[in-house]
Every structure is written in structure tokens, then in C-alpha cells.
Design a protein around this motif. Structure first.
Motif, PDB file in Angstrom:
ATOM      1  N   PRO A 173      11.410  41.985  16.696  1.00 21.83           N
ATOM      2  CA  PRO A 173       9.974  41.763  16.547  1.00 21.83           C
ATOM      3  C   PRO A 173       9.189  43.072  16.642  1.00 21.83           C
ATOM      4  N   ARG A 207       8.189  36.364   7.752  1.00 22.09           N
ATOM      5  CA  ARG A 207       8.572  35.078   8.358  1.00 22.09           C
ATOM      6  C   ARG A 207       8.196  33.924   7.424  1.00 22.09           C
ATOM      7  N   LYS A 208       6.992  33.964   6.845  1.00 31.18           N
ATOM      8  CA  LYS A 208       6.546  32.901   5.933  1.00 31.18           C
ATOM      9  C   LYS A 208       7.415  32.814   4.684  1.00 31.18           C
ATOM     10  N   VAL A 221       5.541  41.479   9.438  1.00 30.84           N
ATOM     11  CA  VAL A 221       6.420  40.515  10.112  1.00 30.84           C
ATOM     12  C   VAL A 221       5.951  39.086   9.836  1.00 30.84           C
ATOM     13  N   VAL A 228      13.421  43.148   9.843  1.00 30.83           N
ATOM     14  CA  VAL A 228      13.558  41.807   9.299  1.00 30.83           C
ATOM     15  C   VAL A 228      14.715  41.809   8.304  1.00 30.83           C
ATOM     16  N   LYS A 254      14.357  36.667   8.339  1.00 27.43           N
ATOM     17  CA  LYS A 254      14.829  36.461   9.714  1.00 27.43           C
ATOM     18  C   LYS A 254      14.412  37.673  10.536  1.00 27.43           C
ATOM     19  N   ILE A 255      13.652  37.442  11.592  1.00 23.67           N
ATOM     20  CA  ILE A 255      13.180  38.532  12.433  1.00 23.67           C
ATOM     21  C   ILE A 255      14.353  39.014  13.292  1.00 23.67           C
TER      22      ILE A 255
END
Length: 86
Positions: A52, A43-44, A39, A68, A48-49
Motif C-alpha cells: 500500500p 484497485r478499481k 492505488v 500493485v 492487486k495491492i
């Protein structure tokens, strides 16, 4: 008469990219830490999460995972789950 150029896909014999249908791919993770690392990396990289990292007892008592959407819109799920779910 005026000649109309062919659609972009046919110009110069080059095939233009066509959007693929959105896919949902699921991957087994060896640990909860691996799910959380996935995750963070997603994200980096612009993901798009959607869900979670966490437990989902409504799916399975031992389920721990995350979902994701990648920048192309494909849905990636990474999960630690018992063999019975496979």
C-alpha cells in the motif's frame, strides 16, 4: 494414417499470444496524492495491492510509494522519491 493437427500456435498461420515474462515497472509521481490516486484506480481496475501507499525509510528517507500487480501479473511501482534515487 491419421494426421495429427499442428500445435495451436501454427494453425491457420495465426500466431497465438505467448505470455511475456513478468515485469516490474516504476514510475515517478509528482506527489503523495498522485500515488494514492494510482492505488485507488488500480484497485478499481482489478489490480492487486502488493504494498500500500506509504513511506519506506528502509529504502530512502524521502521515499513514498506503492506497488500493485496488474491483472496480467506485471508489477507496477509508483513513487515520490528524491533525485538521488534515479
Amino acid at each position: 494414417s491419421t494426421r495429427v493437427p499442428p500445435p495451436p500456435r501454427q494453425r491457420a498461420g495465426v500466431q497465438q499470444p505467448v505470455a511475456a515474462p513478468r515485469m516490474h515497472l516504476a514510475f515517478d509521481a509528482p506527489s503523495r496524492e498522485a500515488v494514492e490516486a494510482f492505488v485507488a484506480a488500480a484497485r478499481k481496475l482489478g489490480g492487486k495491492i502488493v504494498r500500500p501507499a506509504g513511506e519506506r525509510p528502509d529504502i530512502c528517507a524521502e521515499y513514498f510509494g506503492a506497488i500493485v500487480d496488474d491483472p496480467d501479473g506485471h508489477r507496477l511501482e509508483v513513487v515520490v522519491a528524491p533525485a538521488a534515487m534515479h
